[in-house]
Design a protein around this motif. Structure first.
Motif, PDB file in Angstrom:
ATOM      1  N   ASN A 107      13.467  -0.551   7.970  1.00  0.00           N
ATOM      2  CA  ASN A 107      14.575  -1.346   7.453  1.00  0.00           C
ATOM      3  C   ASN A 107      14.255  -2.828   7.482  1.00  0.00           C
ATOM      4  OD1 ASN A 107      16.159   1.007   7.193  1.00  0.00           O
ATOM      5  ND2 ASN A 107      16.832   0.851   9.321  1.00  0.00           N
ATOM      6  N   VAL A 108      14.720  -3.540   6.445  1.00  0.00           N
ATOM      7  CA  VAL A 108      14.634  -4.992   6.383  1.00  0.00           C
ATOM      8  C   VAL A 108      16.032  -5.502   6.051  1.00  0.00           C
ATOM      9  CG1 VAL A 108      13.618  -6.980   5.231  1.00  0.00           C
ATOM     10  CG2 VAL A 108      12.220  -4.957   5.658  1.00  0.00           C
ATOM     11  N   ALA A 109      16.598  -6.372   6.911  1.00  0.00           N
ATOM     12  CA  ALA A 109      17.962  -6.870   6.717  1.00  0.00           C
ATOM     13  C   ALA A 109      18.049  -7.721   5.466  1.00  0.00           C
ATOM     14  CB  ALA A 109      18.401  -7.653   7.941  1.00  0.00           C
ATOM     15  N   LEU A 110      19.132  -7.469   4.697  1.00  0.00           N
ATOM     16  CA  LEU A 110      19.366  -8.245   3.473  1.00  0.00           C
ATOM     17  C   LEU A 110      20.242  -9.466   3.736  1.00  0.00           C
ATOM     18  CD1 LEU A 110      20.086  -5.248   1.072  1.00  0.00           C
ATOM     19  CD2 LEU A 110      18.083  -6.744   0.986  1.00  0.00           C
TER      20      LEU A 110
ATOM     21  N   LYS B 179       3.857  -4.504  -0.755  1.00  0.00           N
ATOM     22  CA  LYS B 179       3.730  -5.944  -0.862  1.00  0.00           C
ATOM     23  C   LYS B 179       4.893  -6.480  -1.672  1.00  0.00           C
ATOM     24  CE  LYS B 179       0.526  -9.578  -2.347  1.00  0.00           C
ATOM     25  NZ  LYS B 179      -0.790  -9.872  -2.990  1.00  0.00           N
ATOM     26  N   ALA B 180       5.530  -7.523  -1.150  1.00  0.00           N
ATOM     27  CA  ALA B 180       6.677  -8.125  -1.836  1.00  0.00           C
ATOM     28  C   ALA B 180       6.292  -9.482  -2.410  1.00  0.00           C
ATOM     29  CB  ALA B 180       7.841  -8.274  -0.863  1.00  0.00           C
ATOM     30  N   SER B 181       6.918  -9.848  -3.526  1.00  0.00           N
ATOM     31  CA  SER B 181       6.689 -11.162  -4.149  1.00  0.00           C
ATOM     32  C   SER B 181       7.919 -11.553  -4.963  1.00  0.00           C
ATOM     33  CB  SER B 181       5.440 -11.130  -5.036  1.00  0.00           C
ATOM     34  OG  SER B 181       5.582 -10.165  -6.064  1.00  0.00           O
ATOM     35  N   ASN B 182       7.978 -12.836  -5.326  1.00  0.00           N
ATOM     36  CA  ASN B 182       9.096 -13.362  -6.117  1.00  0.00           C
ATOM     37  C   ASN B 182       8.716 -13.313  -7.587  1.00  0.00           C
ATOM     38  OD1 ASN B 182      11.071 -14.912  -7.409  1.00  0.00           O
ATOM     39  ND2 ASN B 182      11.335 -16.250  -5.612  1.00  0.00           N
ATOM     40  N   ASP B 183       9.416 -12.467  -8.344  1.00  0.00           N
ATOM     41  CA  ASP B 183       9.153 -12.297  -9.774  1.00  0.00           C
ATOM     42  C   ASP B 183      10.249 -12.989 -10.574  1.00  0.00           C
ATOM     43  OD1 ASP B 183       8.300 -11.479 -12.244  1.00  0.00           O
ATOM     44  OD2 ASP B 183       8.962  -9.391 -12.028  1.00  0.00           O
ATOM     45  N   ASN B 184      10.085 -14.346 -10.679  1.00  0.00           N
ATOM     46  CA  ASN B 184      11.069 -15.133 -11.422  1.00  0.00           C
ATOM     47  C   ASN B 184      12.500 -14.867 -10.944  1.00  0.00           C
ATOM     48  OD1 ASN B 184       9.152 -16.391 -13.139  1.00  0.00           O
ATOM     49  ND2 ASN B 184       9.079 -14.538 -14.430  1.00  0.00           N
ATOM     50  N   GLY B 185      12.668 -14.920  -9.634  1.00  0.00           N
ATOM     51  CA  GLY B 185      13.998 -14.748  -9.077  1.00  0.00           C
ATOM     52  C   GLY B 185      14.352 -13.317  -8.738  1.00  0.00           C
ATOM     53  N   LYS B 186      13.454 -12.389  -9.017  1.00  0.00           N
ATOM     54  CA  LYS B 186      13.674 -10.988  -8.660  1.00  0.00           C
ATOM     55  C   LYS B 186      12.735 -10.588  -7.525  1.00  0.00           C
ATOM     56  CE  LYS B 186      15.214  -9.328 -13.211  1.00  0.00           C
ATOM     57  NZ  LYS B 186      14.982  -8.302 -14.264  1.00  0.00           N
ATOM     58  N   LEU B 187      13.171  -9.606  -6.756  1.00  0.00           N
ATOM     59  CA  LEU B 187      12.359  -9.100  -5.660  1.00  0.00           C
ATOM     60  C   LEU B 187      11.397  -8.043  -6.214  1.00  0.00           C
ATOM     61  CD1 LEU B 187      11.698  -8.933  -2.623  1.00  0.00           C
ATOM     62  CD2 LEU B 187      13.475  -7.174  -2.427  1.00  0.00           C
ATOM     63  N   ARG B 188      10.114  -8.378  -6.236  1.00  0.00           N
ATOM     64  CA  ARG B 188       9.106  -7.480  -6.765  1.00  0.00           C
ATOM     65  C   ARG B 188       8.443  -6.729  -5.624  1.00  0.00           C
ATOM     66  NH1 ARG B 188       3.510  -7.819  -8.197  1.00  0.00           N
ATOM     67  NH2 ARG B 188       3.006  -6.682 -10.117  1.00  0.00           N
ATOM     68  N   ILE B 189       8.485  -5.377  -5.703  1.00  0.00           N
ATOM     69  CA  ILE B 189       7.896  -4.522  -4.668  1.00  0.00           C
ATOM     70  C   ILE B 189       6.708  -3.776  -5.265  1.00  0.00           C
ATOM     71  CG2 ILE B 189       8.270  -2.620  -3.063  1.00  0.00           C
ATOM     72  CD1 ILE B 189       9.795  -5.122  -2.334  1.00  0.00           C
TER      73      ILE B 189
ATOM     74  N   VAL C 173      11.033 -11.793   0.794  1.00  0.00           N
ATOM     75  CA  VAL C 173       9.581 -11.648   0.627  1.00  0.00           C
ATOM     76  C   VAL C 173       8.880 -11.928   1.955  1.00  0.00           C
ATOM     77  CG1 VAL C 173       7.540 -12.675  -0.441  1.00  0.00           C
ATOM     78  CG2 VAL C 173       9.543 -12.138  -1.838  1.00  0.00           C
ATOM     79  N   THR C 174       9.298 -13.006   2.615  1.00  0.00           N
ATOM     80  CA  THR C 174       8.696 -13.360   3.904  1.00  0.00           C
ATOM     81  C   THR C 174       8.955 -12.278   4.947  1.00  0.00           C
ATOM     82  OG1 THR C 174       8.960 -15.719   3.434  1.00  0.00           O
ATOM     83  CG2 THR C 174       8.643 -15.082   5.740  1.00  0.00           C
ATOM     84  N   ALA C 175      10.199 -11.769   4.976  1.00  0.00           N
ATOM     85  CA  ALA C 175      10.563 -10.747   5.961  1.00  0.00           C
ATOM     86  C   ALA C 175       9.798  -9.450   5.737  1.00  0.00           C
ATOM     87  CB  ALA C 175      12.063 -10.493   5.917  1.00  0.00           C
ATOM     88  N   ILE C 176       9.658  -9.039   4.472  1.00  0.00           N
ATOM     89  CA  ILE C 176       8.967  -7.775   4.167  1.00  0.00           C
ATOM     90  C   ILE C 176       7.472  -7.896   4.447  1.00  0.00           C
ATOM     91  CG2 ILE C 176       8.323  -6.207   2.301  1.00  0.00           C
ATOM     92  CD1 ILE C 176      11.078  -6.794   1.052  1.00  0.00           C
TER      93      ILE C 176
ATOM     94  N   THR D 185       4.603  -1.120  -9.572  1.00  0.00           N
ATOM     95  CA  THR D 185       5.536  -2.121  -9.060  1.00  0.00           C
ATOM     96  C   THR D 185       6.914  -1.927  -9.671  1.00  0.00           C
ATOM     97  OG1 THR D 185       5.013  -3.729 -10.795  1.00  0.00           O
ATOM     98  CG2 THR D 185       3.662  -3.791  -8.785  1.00  0.00           C
ATOM     99  N   GLU D 186       7.902  -2.547  -9.022  1.00  0.00           N
ATOM    100  CA  GLU D 186       9.279  -2.533  -9.530  1.00  0.00           C
ATOM    101  C   GLU D 186       9.934  -3.832  -9.096  1.00  0.00           C
ATOM    102  OE1 GLU D 186      12.222  -0.741 -11.774  1.00  0.00           O
ATOM    103  OE2 GLU D 186      10.388   0.294 -11.190  1.00  0.00           O
ATOM    104  N   SER D 187      10.665  -4.467 -10.015  1.00  0.00           N
ATOM    105  CA  SER D 187      11.360  -5.719  -9.710  1.00  0.00           C
ATOM    106  C   SER D 187      12.858  -5.451  -9.619  1.00  0.00           C
ATOM    107  CB  SER D 187      11.080  -6.781 -10.775  1.00  0.00           C
ATOM    108  OG  SER D 187       9.697  -7.135 -10.767  1.00  0.00           O
ATOM    109  N   PHE D 188      13.490  -6.013  -8.577  1.00  0.00           N
ATOM    110  CA  PHE D 188      14.907  -5.758  -8.321  1.00  0.00           C
ATOM    111  C   PHE D 188      15.699  -7.063  -8.311  1.00  0.00           C
ATOM    112  CE2 PHE D 188      12.462  -2.456  -6.152  1.00  0.00           C
ATOM    113  CZ  PHE D 188      13.045  -1.296  -6.645  1.00  0.00           C
ATOM    114  N   THR D 189      16.948  -6.977  -8.761  1.00  0.00           N
ATOM    115  CA  THR D 189      17.882  -8.103  -8.715  1.00  0.00           C
ATOM    116  C   THR D 189      18.767  -7.968  -7.485  1.00  0.00           C
ATOM    117  OG1 THR D 189      17.923  -8.215 -11.132  1.00  0.00           O
ATOM    118  CG2 THR D 189      19.703  -9.320  -9.951  1.00  0.00           C
ATOM    119  N   LEU D 190      18.933  -9.074  -6.743  1.00  0.00           N
ATOM    120  CA  LEU D 190      19.790  -9.044  -5.560  1.00  0.00           C
ATOM    121  C   LEU D 190      21.248  -9.177  -5.979  1.00  0.00           C
ATOM    122  CD1 LEU D 190      17.861 -11.304  -3.003  1.00  0.00           C
ATOM    123  CD2 LEU D 190      17.786  -8.830  -3.268  1.00  0.00           C
ATOM    124  N   ASP D 191      22.078  -8.213  -5.582  1.00  0.00           N
ATOM    125  CA  ASP D 191      23.519  -8.251  -5.852  1.00  0.00           C
ATOM    126  C   ASP D 191      24.185  -8.835  -4.616  1.00  0.00           C
ATOM    127  OD1 ASP D 191      26.171  -7.853  -6.415  1.00  0.00           O
ATOM    128  OD2 ASP D 191      25.890  -5.822  -7.219  1.00  0.00           O
TER     129      ASP D 191
END
Length: 626
Positions: A137-140, A411-421, A397-400, A106-112
């Motif tokens: 593609n998934v729109a940001l 699989k996507a999830s919310n990791d304390n405010g980060k996008l976890r893939i 998360v819902t879109a992915i 897994t990897e968690s990302f911060t939305l800029d």
């Protein structure tokens, strides 16, 4: 030696001694061979019966080697099946281990949000791994856009409904001018017509005219008088005065309804003379006009829907005789159905428009749609105005997770405010739009890589290694060149005539020959893609369970065959013993009995010798006289 004379006593004792010696020799022969029947001369029946039984026993004894080899072939096949069963169970265990493994990277990302912005559409893209080479593609974000009003633009002029009409009667109206007709006492008016295709020859004498008109002069002085006279005999039609001209009208309606005049003449008692006084050409007659068929009304039935409400509209010649009245009537029906929309008329072409804010999308259907809006009407879906915004982590998360192209692959999830893939794959996943620092910017020039599931990847190799052993075990399960697991046939003979046999071969429930191999058991090579999907692993477990059932079924079949062969082997051994014993009973001597006989004969032989000696001494008594 005929000149030698023996006394009666000596000869009797000599013969007894000879018989005893012969019996001693016979008994000694039996003791020496152990048989009481040594040749056909001894006892033909027992000798040949014994030989037959011994021959069959020897033949059955020779079959025992084949049965022993058959048992070993079956044991070799059973050894192979046991080893293959353990191999398939190990394959099943490997698949279950992969199914239970959840060590996905897994990897968690911060939305800029600043870098993403709303000025243009930005995407986060996924490729590689289970997704494949085509990026998903998934729109940001969502950019601002104005509302689009739903429309159905007519492509052709409005075709109004038509009213129906009833069927009409055919007939004929005289094209000439009527003139008074007076018949003499011998005159006859001949009026020949055709009604609905059937000819009628009408004749009227002076008397008949007077009777019809109630007169006495034989004069037909008007069109009305002529109609009265004709109606007195005409059938299937009616004569009448039509604006001063005679009109003949059929009583029927439709296209076959018609009346024609073929000729009109006055006969003076000897000859006919054509007359035009009735208004019809007396010679040529006059062809009538056929009636018309009924015409049904043509309505325009349409349905207009906004996805929630539907207006079912029937346009008729009464409520929608032209484009303007049709637009008015449709608008009233839309209002009644609770649909926001308006139909407008532009030079006879109708156009439907939905809510001005684009909150609904109108569609037109029904048999009359092409007549109302044209066959090539252009439909535009409504779109509400959008205010640009960067999606939240939860929205992404819902879109992915809701993207069908990514389901079961990431699989996507919310990791304390980060996008976890989570990369659900045995191959590396490339994330475009996320940089190596773990920030999602939406830039197509930056990427990040999420590693593969090494545990499942290694289990794929382990599975295929085990699978490779299965065919080798099948190849090696042979004995003396016969391998039942490779489809070879083993034939065993159970009797000396080969009329009782058993053929052993691996077969399926339909009786078709099958090999116990990967191909026949349906054990295909595992792939990384298969081990990435839990559903595929579940399917593989079921497939292996089916393979085990096949192996166990075949093992049971071979076990049944082995039981038959072993039972037959025991039976053959017992039969050999029975046959040999029966043969021996016919020819073997009883040693105890023969020994006793020999002792008795030897005693008898000694006594015979003594008796012979005594008899000889008696004969020698005569010598004492000398």
């Amino acid at each position: 030696m005929s000149d030698i004379v023996l006394s009666k006593g000596i000869r009797s004792n000599l013969m007894q001694l000879q018989n005893t010696a012969a019996n001693v020799a016979l008994t000694q022969g039996r003791l020496a061979t152990g048989k009481k029947v040594n040749s056909a001369l001894d006892n033909p029946a027992n000798f040949f019966t014994s030989q037959s039984l011994s021959s069959r026993a020897n033949d059955l004894s020779n079959l025992l080697d084949g049965l022993s080899n058959g048992i070993k072939v079956l044991e070799a096949a059973d050894n192979g099946l046991k080893a293959i069963t353990k191999t398939v169970e190990s394959l099943q265990s490997t698949v279950l281990q992969a199914r239970q493994d959840k060590s996905n990277k897994t990897e968690s990302f911060t939305l800029d949000a600043t870098a993403i912005g709303t000025s243009s559409v930005k995407n986060i893209s996924f490729s590689g791994g289970a997704v494949g080479s085509t990026a998903v593609n998934v729109a940001l974000n969502a950019t601002s856009s104005a509302a689009v009003q739903s429309t159905v633009a007519g492509s052709a002029a409005y075709q109004a409904p038509t009213a129906g009409s009833a069927a009409t009667s055919g007939g004929v109206t005289a094209s000439g001018t009527f003139a008074s007709i007076t018949l003499g006492a011998s005159d006859t008016l001949k009026f020949n017509v055709s009604v609905d295709g059937s000819a009628q020859a009408l004749t009227f004498t002076k008397a008949e005219v007077d009777t019809a008109l109630g007169g006495s002069t034989g004069t037909i002085g008007s069109v009305d008088d002529l109609a009265t006279v004709i109606n007195s005999k005409l059938t299937g039609a009616t004569a009448s005065n039509s604006s001063g001209d005679l009109r003949l009208t059929s009583s029927s309606t439709g296209t076959s309804s018609n009346v024609s005049v073929t000729s009109v003449a006055i006969n003076d008692g000897s000859s006919d003379t054509a007359t035009n006084s009735t208004g019809f050409d007396g010679t040529a007659g006059q062809t009538g006009t056929a009636g018309a068929a009924a015409v049904a009304a043509v309505d325009r039935v349409i349905s207009i829907s906004d996805g929630t409400n539907t207006a079912n509209i029937t346009l008729t010649s009464a409520n929608a005789g032209d484009a303007a009245t049709a637009a008015t009537y449709i608008n009233s029906q839309l209002t009644s159905a609770g649909i926001t929309g308006t139909v407008s008329n532009s030079s006879g072409t109708l156009t439907l428009a939905g809510a001005s804010n684009g909150t609904n999308s109108l569609t037109v259907s029904g048999a009359g749609a092409s007549a109302v809006f044209g066959a090539s009407a252009t439909t535009t879906a409504g779109t509400a105005a959008v205010t640009g915004a960067v999606k939240s982590v939860d929205e992404l998360v819902t879109a992915i997770n809701g993207n069908s192209s990514l389901t079961g692959k990431i699989k996507a999830s919310n990791d304390n405010g980060k996008l976890r893939i989570e990369n659900i794959s045995t191959s590396d996943l490339t994330v475009t739009g996320a940089n190596s620092s773990g920030s999602v910017t939406g830039s197509g020039s930056v990427t990040n890589t999420i590693g593969a599931n090494e545990v499942r990847k290694n289990l794929v190799t382990q599975f295929n290694d085990l699978r490779g052993q299965l065919d080798k075990l099948s190849d090696d399960a042979s004995f003396n060149g016969v391998n039942l697991l490779k489809g070879d046939k083993l034939k065993l003979n159970f009797n000396e005539n080969s009329t009782s046999t058993l053929e052993i071969q691996a077969k399926d429930s339909a009786g078709a020959v099958r090999e116990i191999t990967n191909a026949k058991l349906g054990v295909t090579a595992a792939t990384n893609a298969e081990f990435e999907s839990d559903a595929s692993l579940d399917s593989r477990v079921e497939s292996l369970r089916s393979s085990l059932d096949t192996i166990r079924s075949q093992s049971s079949s071979f076990g049944s065959n082995l039981s038959i062969v072993q039972n037959r082997q025991d039976f053959t051994k017992n039969m050999i013993n029975t046959l040999q014993t029966g043969s021996d009973n016919l020819v073997l001597a009883d040693a105890n009995e023969e020994a006793a006989n020999l002792l008795s004969l030897q005693t008898r032989q000694q006594l015979s010798q003594t008796a012979l000696s005594l008899a000889s001494q008696a004969d020698q008594g005569v010598l004492r006289l000398f």
